[in-house]
Design a protein around this motif. Structure first.
Motif, PDB file in Angstrom:
ATOM      1  N   VAL A 253       0.835  -1.198   0.000  1.00 46.18           N
ATOM      2  CA  VAL A 253       0.000   0.000   0.000  1.00 46.18           C
ATOM      3  C   VAL A 253       0.873   1.253   0.000  1.00 46.18           C
ATOM      4  N   ASN A 254       1.917   1.254   0.819  1.00 49.59           N
ATOM      5  CA  ASN A 254       2.819   2.410   0.853  1.00 49.59           C
ATOM      6  C   ASN A 254       3.441   2.668  -0.514  1.00 49.59           C
ATOM      7  N   ALA A 255       3.785   1.588  -1.229  1.00 53.43           N
ATOM      8  CA  ALA A 255       4.341   1.748  -2.574  1.00 53.43           C
ATOM      9  C   ALA A 255       3.310   2.364  -3.519  1.00 53.43           C
ATOM     10  N   LEU A 256       2.055   1.979  -3.358  1.00 51.57           N
ATOM     11  CA  LEU A 256       0.992   2.559  -4.183  1.00 51.57           C
ATOM     12  C   LEU A 256       0.771   4.029  -3.838  1.00 51.57           C
ATOM     13  N   TYR A 257       0.816   4.360  -2.539  1.00 49.60           N
ATOM     14  CA  TYR A 257       0.722   5.771  -2.141  1.00 49.60           C
ATOM     15  C   TYR A 257       1.851   6.578  -2.788  1.00 49.60           C
ATOM     16  N   GLN A 258       3.044   6.025  -2.759  1.00 54.52           N
ATOM     17  CA  GLN A 258       4.195   6.744  -3.295  1.00 54.52           C
ATOM     18  C   GLN A 258       4.079   6.958  -4.801  1.00 54.52           C
ATOM     19  N   ALA A 259       3.474   5.997  -5.481  1.00 51.28           N
ATOM     20  CA  ALA A 259       3.356   6.081  -6.933  1.00 51.28           C
ATOM     21  C   ALA A 259       2.187   6.958  -7.386  1.00 51.28           C
ATOM     22  N   ALA A 260       1.225   7.193  -6.499  1.00 50.79           N
ATOM     23  CA  ALA A 260       0.015   7.932  -6.872  1.00 50.79           C
ATOM     24  C   ALA A 260       0.241   9.440  -6.824  1.00 50.79           C
ATOM     25  N   ASP A 261      -0.663  10.146  -7.494  1.00 52.39           N
ATOM     26  CA  ASP A 261      -0.644  11.611  -7.479  1.00 52.39           C
ATOM     27  C   ASP A 261      -1.750  12.187  -6.611  1.00 52.39           C
ATOM     28  N   ALA A 262      -2.801  11.426  -6.372  1.00 52.50           N
ATOM     29  CA  ALA A 262      -3.903  11.887  -5.513  1.00 52.50           C
ATOM     30  C   ALA A 262      -4.677  10.683  -5.019  1.00 52.50           C
ATOM     31  N   LEU A 263      -5.266  10.841  -3.840  1.00 51.98           N
ATOM     32  CA  LEU A 263      -6.078   9.805  -3.208  1.00 51.98           C
ATOM     33  C   LEU A 263      -7.533  10.263  -3.211  1.00 51.98           C
ATOM     34  N   ILE A 264      -8.446   9.362  -3.570  1.00 53.48           N
ATOM     35  CA  ILE A 264      -9.867   9.703  -3.607  1.00 53.48           C
ATOM     36  C   ILE A 264     -10.593   8.976  -2.473  1.00 53.48           C
ATOM     37  N   VAL A 265     -11.352   9.742  -1.673  1.00 54.40           N
ATOM     38  CA  VAL A 265     -12.106   9.191  -0.541  1.00 54.40           C
ATOM     39  C   VAL A 265     -13.559   9.675  -0.673  1.00 54.40           C
ATOM     40  N   PRO A 266     -14.396   8.935  -1.428  1.00 51.84           N
ATOM     41  CA  PRO A 266     -15.762   9.398  -1.713  1.00 51.84           C
ATOM     42  C   PRO A 266     -16.816   8.876  -0.742  1.00 51.84           C
ATOM     43  N   SER A 267     -16.447   8.677   0.512  1.00 47.12           N
ATOM     44  CA  SER A 267     -17.327   8.027   1.492  1.00 47.12           C
ATOM     45  C   SER A 267     -18.634   8.783   1.709  1.00 47.12           C
ATOM     46  N   ARG A 268     -19.652   8.024   2.091  1.00 46.16           N
ATOM     47  CA  ARG A 268     -20.936   8.615   2.484  1.00 46.16           C
ATOM     48  C   ARG A 268     -20.982   8.906   3.986  1.00 46.16           C
ATOM     49  N   TRP A 269     -20.251   8.151   4.782  1.00 51.02           N
ATOM     50  CA  TRP A 269     -20.093   8.447   6.205  1.00 51.02           C
ATOM     51  C   TRP A 269     -18.824   7.780   6.692  1.00 51.02           C
ATOM     52  N   GLU A 270     -18.233   8.347   7.740  1.00 50.86           N
ATOM     53  CA  GLU A 270     -17.005   7.820   8.328  1.00 50.86           C
ATOM     54  C   GLU A 270     -16.988   8.119   9.817  1.00 50.86           C
ATOM     55  N   GLY A 271     -16.221   7.332  10.557  1.00 53.21           N
ATOM     56  CA  GLY A 271     -15.856   7.720  11.912  1.00 53.21           C
ATOM     57  C   GLY A 271     -14.724   8.728  11.782  1.00 53.21           C
ATOM     58  N   PHE A 272     -13.544   8.209  11.533  1.00 54.26           N
ATOM     59  CA  PHE A 272     -12.406   9.046  11.147  1.00 54.26           C
ATOM     60  C   PHE A 272     -11.463   8.136  10.371  1.00 54.26           C
ATOM     61  N   ALA A 273     -11.529   8.205   9.064  1.00 52.35           N
ATOM     62  CA  ALA A 273     -10.873   7.234   8.195  1.00 52.35           C
ATOM     63  C   ALA A 273      -9.352   7.291   8.324  1.00 52.35           C
ATOM     64  N   MET A 274      -8.730   6.102   8.332  1.00 53.32           N
ATOM     65  CA  MET A 274      -7.276   6.018   8.386  1.00 53.32           C
ATOM     66  C   MET A 274      -6.641   6.218   7.017  1.00 53.32           C
ATOM     67  N   VAL A 275      -7.343   5.830   5.959  1.00 53.85           N
ATOM     68  CA  VAL A 275      -6.750   5.889   4.618  1.00 53.85           C
ATOM     69  C   VAL A 275      -6.298   7.308   4.244  1.00 53.85           C
ATOM     70  N   PRO A 276      -7.131   8.340   4.414  1.00 54.44           N
ATOM     71  CA  PRO A 276      -6.629   9.672   4.083  1.00 54.44           C
ATOM     72  C   PRO A 276      -5.447  10.104   4.939  1.00 54.44           C
ATOM     73  N   LEU A 277      -5.421   9.692   6.215  1.00 52.56           N
ATOM     74  CA  LEU A 277      -4.263   9.985   7.056  1.00 52.56           C
ATOM     75  C   LEU A 277      -3.001   9.361   6.472  1.00 52.56           C
ATOM     76  N   GLU A 278      -3.103   8.085   6.092  1.00 54.09           N
ATOM     77  CA  GLU A 278      -1.947   7.386   5.533  1.00 54.09           C
ATOM     78  C   GLU A 278      -1.484   8.054   4.248  1.00 54.09           C
ATOM     79  N   GLY A 279      -2.431   8.395   3.390  1.00 57.86           N
ATOM     80  CA  GLY A 279      -2.063   9.037   2.136  1.00 57.86           C
ATOM     81  C   GLY A 279      -1.415  10.393   2.339  1.00 57.86           C
ATOM     82  N   MET A 280      -2.011  11.216   3.210  1.00 56.08           N
ATOM     83  CA  MET A 280      -1.458  12.546   3.460  1.00 56.08           C
ATOM     84  C   MET A 280      -0.061  12.460   4.075  1.00 56.08           C
ATOM     85  N   ALA A 281       0.144  11.459   4.944  1.00 56.04           N
ATOM     86  CA  ALA A 281       1.460  11.286   5.544  1.00 56.04           C
ATOM     87  C   ALA A 281       2.519  10.949   4.498  1.00 56.04           C
TER      88      ALA A 281
END
Length: 360
Positions: A253-281
């Motif tokens: 996953v980290n390799a995919l984050y590194q290779a990507a240019d943007a992360l899409i999080v189109p959720s309808r509801w969340e508690g507090f998602a970890m995926v955007p945190l990981e991507g932003m980091a």
């Protein structure tokens, strides 16, 4: 030594990341705690890095009556055998069933009960009647709960409007360990978009596919990482520029984050998602819906872009206009925000303080 039992009816996705993160006690305090886990048998690999001798499992085929009964029975047996001082329940199904089990066992065992819904059921898109039922259940079960951990201010404030006692709730933002500052490059070539998560209604997978189909840009590529968890099957249509990848290891996953240019999080509801945190980091800008807690993390045109939840056309309009240089600048700012506000060290410290605090 204090024994902590982590209990989850399913841990695919962000719940597993949270459990792994808080499985390391604060620095210098590891000898004060013993951790045990109860999770589905087929999801053991999600707790990689944790000694298998600490993991107890139950058989779960899907979210059906038989699997939930197996879960309740195994939880009762584990509590009676392990005698935990604290039971930490993760997600709403675990919260309902787990607190009922603890209530039944109260004449024999009375552990401290910590409950983190990772998004209350009444935050979901549902009818007012269902929301009333969900909130009634939560109001009743809060009476046997010592602390309810909310992972966003939105979740805490909304829960209070539904009758959950503010004194029982504690805000602890999800946090993430420090990532290296390996810079992203503004190279030539396509813009690589990434989605990581369950392929279900909550995560807005259908919104993403509709939006991408409407973009009609040959320089956009989309990688979808994940699978269905709560649905038996999910439609993954063949589309130009879209690649589907099943659940992968954190390193992948980290390799995919590194290779990507943007992360899409189109959720309808969340508690507090970890995926955007990981991507932003990792220096990724986040294109997110405005649902529930996401605006607490993603600021429009500062660390990414925000669009109305469920509005695939609004997401299409954003994707039509994004360019690599602008994405790079947003990602740099996002990495700074995560480091300043959402550290794993703070999350761990606050969680273990809850374990040690007097009961409500």
């Amino acid at each position: 030594m204090k024994k902590i039992l982590h209990v989850a009816e399913t841990i695919k996705g962000g719940v597993a990341t949270v459990i792994r993160t808080i499985s390391a006690p604060p620095e210098g305090e590891a000898s004060n705690y013993e951790l045990v886990y109860l999770i589905p048998h087929d999801q053991k690999k999600e707790l990689h890095g944790i000694d298998e001798q600490q993991v107890r499992t139950f058989f779960r085929t899907k979210r059906d009556a038989l699997s939930l009964l197996r879960f309740a029975w195994k939880m009762a047996r584990v509590i009676l055998k392990e005698k935990p001082h604290v039971v930490h329940l993760h997600s709403t199904f675990s919260g309902v069933i787990g607190r009922c089990v603890c209530l039944i066992l109260r004449p024999w065992r009375s552990p401290k009960i910590i409950y983190c819904p990772h998004a209350f059921s009444f935050l979901m898109e549902s009818s007012p009647a269902k929301q009333k039922v969900y909130s009634l259940i939560e109001r009743l079960l809060q009476k046997v709960t010592d602390v309810i951990i909310c992972v966003s201010q939105y979740e805490l404030d909304t829960a209070a409007t539904f009758g959950i006692d503010r004194h029982r709730m504690k805000l602890i933002y999800n946090g993430i360990h420090y990532k290296s500052d390996e810079p992203k490059t503004n190279g030539q070539g396509p813009i690589h978009l990434l989605f990581v998560g369950r392929l279900d209604y909550q995560k807005g997978f259908d919104v993403l596919l509709k939006a991408f189909a409407g973009v009609r840009r040959t320089d956009l590529k989309l990688t979808v990482v994940g699978s269905a968890v709560n649905e038996d099957t999910v439609d993954c249509p063949v589309m130009d520029g879209v690649e589907y990848v099943p659940w992968v290891t954190p390193a992948e996953v980290n390799a995919l984050y590194q290779a990507a240019d943007a992360l899409i999080v189109p959720s309808r509801w969340e508690g507090f998602a970890m995926v955007p945190l990981e991507g932003m980091a990792m220096g990724l800008p986040v294109i997110a819906s405005d649902c529930t807690s996401l605006p607490e993390l993603v600021s429009h045109e500062v660390t990414g872009y925000i669009f109305p939840a469920g509005d695939h056309q609004a997401l299409t309009d954003l994707l039509v206009n994004i360019e690599k240089p602008g994405l790079l600048d947003l990602g740099t700012q996002g990495r700074k925000v995560v480091r300043e506000r959402f550290s794993a060290t703070l999350m761990i410290r606050q969680t273990y303080d809850v374990y040690s605090a007097p009961s409500y």
